[in-house]
Design an enzyme around this catalytic site. Structure first.
Site, PDB file in Angstrom:
ATOM      1  N   SER A  18       0.853  -1.186   0.000  1.00 18.83           N
ATOM      2  CA  SER A  18       0.000   0.000   0.000  1.00 18.83           C
ATOM      3  C   SER A  18       0.889   1.237   0.000  1.00 18.83           C
ATOM      4  O   SER A  18       1.633   1.483   0.955  1.00 18.83           O
ATOM      5  CB  SER A  18      -0.892   0.018   1.250  1.00 18.83           C
ATOM      6  OG  SER A  18      -1.358   1.334   1.455  1.00 18.83           O
ATOM      7  N   HIS A  72      -1.121  -1.181  -4.368  1.00 18.71           N
ATOM      8  CA  HIS A  72      -2.397  -0.922  -3.696  1.00 18.71           C
ATOM      9  C   HIS A  72      -2.510   0.583  -3.453  1.00 18.71           C
ATOM     10  O   HIS A  72      -1.660   1.198  -2.812  1.00 18.71           O
ATOM     11  CB  HIS A  72      -2.470  -1.713  -2.389  1.00 18.71           C
ATOM     12  CG  HIS A  72      -3.787  -1.605  -1.693  1.00 18.71           C
ATOM     13  ND1 HIS A  72      -4.909  -2.317  -2.087  1.00 18.71           N
ATOM     14  CD2 HIS A  72      -4.178  -0.858  -0.629  1.00 18.71           C
ATOM     15  CE1 HIS A  72      -5.920  -2.013  -1.291  1.00 18.71           C
ATOM     16  NE2 HIS A  72      -5.510  -1.116  -0.400  1.00 18.71           N
ATOM     17  N   ASP A 123      -4.710   3.608  -2.028  1.00 17.94           N
ATOM     18  CA  ASP A 123      -5.773   3.922  -1.070  1.00 17.94           C
ATOM     19  C   ASP A 123      -6.322   5.330  -1.268  1.00 17.94           C
ATOM     20  O   ASP A 123      -5.615   6.315  -1.068  1.00 17.94           O
ATOM     21  CB  ASP A 123      -5.234   3.801   0.357  1.00 17.94           C
ATOM     22  CG  ASP A 123      -5.050   2.353   0.771  1.00 17.94           C
ATOM     23  OD1 ASP A 123      -6.005   1.565   0.622  1.00 17.94           O
ATOM     24  OD2 ASP A 123      -3.947   2.010   1.239  1.00 17.94           O
ATOM     25  N   MET A 158      -8.901   8.086  -0.007  1.00 15.03           N
ATOM     26  CA  MET A 158      -9.736   8.477   1.138  1.00 15.03           C
ATOM     27  C   MET A 158     -10.223   9.910   0.958  1.00 15.03           C
ATOM     28  O   MET A 158      -9.478  10.753   0.456  1.00 15.03           O
ATOM     29  CB  MET A 158      -8.922   8.373   2.431  1.00 15.03           C
ATOM     30  CG  MET A 158      -8.309   6.998   2.647  1.00 15.03           C
ATOM     31  SD  MET A 158      -7.458   6.908   4.224  1.00 15.03           S
ATOM     32  CE  MET A 158      -6.665   5.306   4.092  1.00 15.03           C
ATOM     33  N   HIS A 213      -8.346   1.158  -4.173  1.00 19.77           N
ATOM     34  CA  HIS A 213      -9.270   0.889  -3.062  1.00 19.77           C
ATOM     35  C   HIS A 213      -9.964   2.207  -2.713  1.00 19.77           C
ATOM     36  O   HIS A 213      -9.361   3.084  -2.107  1.00 19.77           O
ATOM     37  CB  HIS A 213      -8.438   0.331  -1.884  1.00 19.77           C
ATOM     38  CG  HIS A 213      -9.219   0.177  -0.620  1.00 19.77           C
ATOM     39  ND1 HIS A 213      -8.612  -0.067   0.596  1.00 19.77           N
ATOM     40  CD2 HIS A 213     -10.558   0.210  -0.366  1.00 19.77           C
ATOM     41  CE1 HIS A 213      -9.534  -0.160   1.537  1.00 19.77           C
ATOM     42  NE2 HIS A 213     -10.717   0.019   0.985  1.00 19.77           N
ATOM     43  N   MET A 266     -12.154   4.520  -0.698  1.00 20.86           N
ATOM     44  CA  MET A 266     -12.811   4.767   0.585  1.00 20.86           C
ATOM     45  C   MET A 266     -13.429   6.152   0.463  1.00 20.86           C
ATOM     46  O   MET A 266     -13.004   7.110   1.125  1.00 20.86           O
ATOM     47  CB  MET A 266     -11.785   4.690   1.729  1.00 20.86           C
ATOM     48  CG  MET A 266     -11.334   3.264   2.023  1.00 20.86           C
ATOM     49  SD  MET A 266      -9.759   3.192   2.895  1.00 20.86           S
ATOM     50  CE  MET A 266      -8.618   3.260   1.526  1.00 20.86           C
ATOM     51  N   MET A 321     -11.295  -6.058   4.997  1.00 25.33           N
ATOM     52  CA  MET A 321     -10.515  -5.156   5.847  1.00 25.33           C
ATOM     53  C   MET A 321     -10.228  -5.861   7.168  1.00 25.33           C
ATOM     54  O   MET A 321     -11.145  -6.366   7.821  1.00 25.33           O
ATOM     55  CB  MET A 321     -11.296  -3.871   6.148  1.00 25.33           C
ATOM     56  CG  MET A 321     -11.570  -2.957   4.964  1.00 25.33           C
ATOM     57  SD  MET A 321     -10.116  -2.475   4.045  1.00 25.33           S
ATOM     58  CE  MET A 321      -9.157  -1.603   5.289  1.00 25.33           C
ATOM     59  N   ASP A 376      -6.550  -6.620   3.943  1.00 29.09           N
ATOM     60  CA  ASP A 376      -5.956  -5.280   4.002  1.00 29.09           C
ATOM     61  C   ASP A 376      -5.961  -4.746   5.428  1.00 29.09           C
ATOM     62  O   ASP A 376      -7.021  -4.509   6.011  1.00 29.09           O
ATOM     63  CB  ASP A 376      -6.767  -4.347   3.084  1.00 29.09           C
ATOM     64  CG  ASP A 376      -6.179  -2.947   2.987  1.00 29.09           C
ATOM     65  OD1 ASP A 376      -5.115  -2.683   3.570  1.00 29.09           O
ATOM     66  OD2 ASP A 376      -6.811  -2.115   2.305  1.00 29.09           O
TER      67      ASP A 376
END
Ligand code: DX5
Ligand code: ZN
Length: 232
Positions: A10, A35, A37, A39, A68, A70, A139, A181
């Site tokens: 990540s 990966h 992330d 957010m 991913h 979020m 998760m 994850d």
């Protein structure tokens, strides 16, 4: 036949001032997937990176970019990531008003699609959409931050998810990946693999191990993760 295990560093824990080099070095050390992330300080209480950064790193690597999300809502931003070169786009079912539609949208744009399950989110969301899913992401921490501790109950959930996926793969002949994850490290990765995961996100464990500019700085941690996986 030996099982295929994929390691997905990540980049949340990478040095953003030299992100391109970080990605080159971590992939060269023997990892498989970037990966990514995303957010939004709304669905989760943190703000990270978006499609611009995805676009910027796309020419740096041939590795799969696993986005991913979020964020909430998801449909507006999915095409931006597809255009920016994402290969896989996953989102949390609670963040979409129309889960089937969002999964279809990801596929229509040429990406692999997946659902992400928070620690307390039931796997039932898979019931009627398995044909539209390429990856199930569990998760093992509450989403929002790197460097948290692995939640042990995830092992039970992984076993349930593995059984569902195996039954589906047998019936359909189609491959579905099971990714985990949060809080994955060399001390627990073997146990997590035993519980059924085949794809492992690791942020702080990997990037925390490389403090200087030696291009081989991730070899030893990635080697340790592989050694543990080989024992499974
Ligand atoms: C958490 C993120 C994770 C996180 C993993 O919300 O989805 O990908 O960066 O970091 P570690 O491996 O440090 O738990
Ligand atoms: Zn993640």
């Amino acid at each position: 036949m030996a099982k295929t295990y994929r390691i997905a560093p990540s980049i949340l824990s990478a040095n953003f001032a030299r992100l391109g080099q970080e990605i080159t070095d971590v992939i060269t050390s023997g990892t498989d997937i970037v990966h990514f992330d995303v957010m939004d300080n709304h669905y989760v209480p943190n703000l990270t990176i978006g499609p611009l950064i995805c676009e910027a790193i796309r020419p740096v690597t041939d590795a799969i970019i696993d986005v991913h999300l979020m964020v909430m809502p998801v449909d507006r931003i999915i095409p931006d990531f597809a255009k920016a070169g994402a290969n896989i786009i996953t989102f949390h079912p609670e963040a979409s008003n129309h889960i089937d539609r969002s999964l279809s949208l990801v596929r229509e744009l040429g990406c692999k699609s997946g659902l992400v399950f928070n620690p307390a989110t039931p796997l039932d969301y898979l019931d009627h959409v398995m044909d539209k899913i390429d990856m199930v992401l569990l998760m093992s921490v509450n989403p929002g931050f790197g460097g948290q501790k692995f939640i042990p109950e995830t092992l039970n959930k992984l076993r349930l998810a593995r059984a569902r996926i195996d039954a589906y793969m047998q019936k359909s002949g189609r491959e579905v990946w099971l990714e985990v994850d949060g809080g994955v490290n060399a001390a627990n990765i073997a146990e997590i693999a035993c519980a059924g995961a085949d794809t492992f996100v690791a942020g702080s464990a990997v990037f925390g191990a490389g403090k200087d500019s030696d291009p081989n700085r991730y070899n030893s941690i990635v080697g340790a993760l592989r050694t543990e996986l080989a024992k499974v």
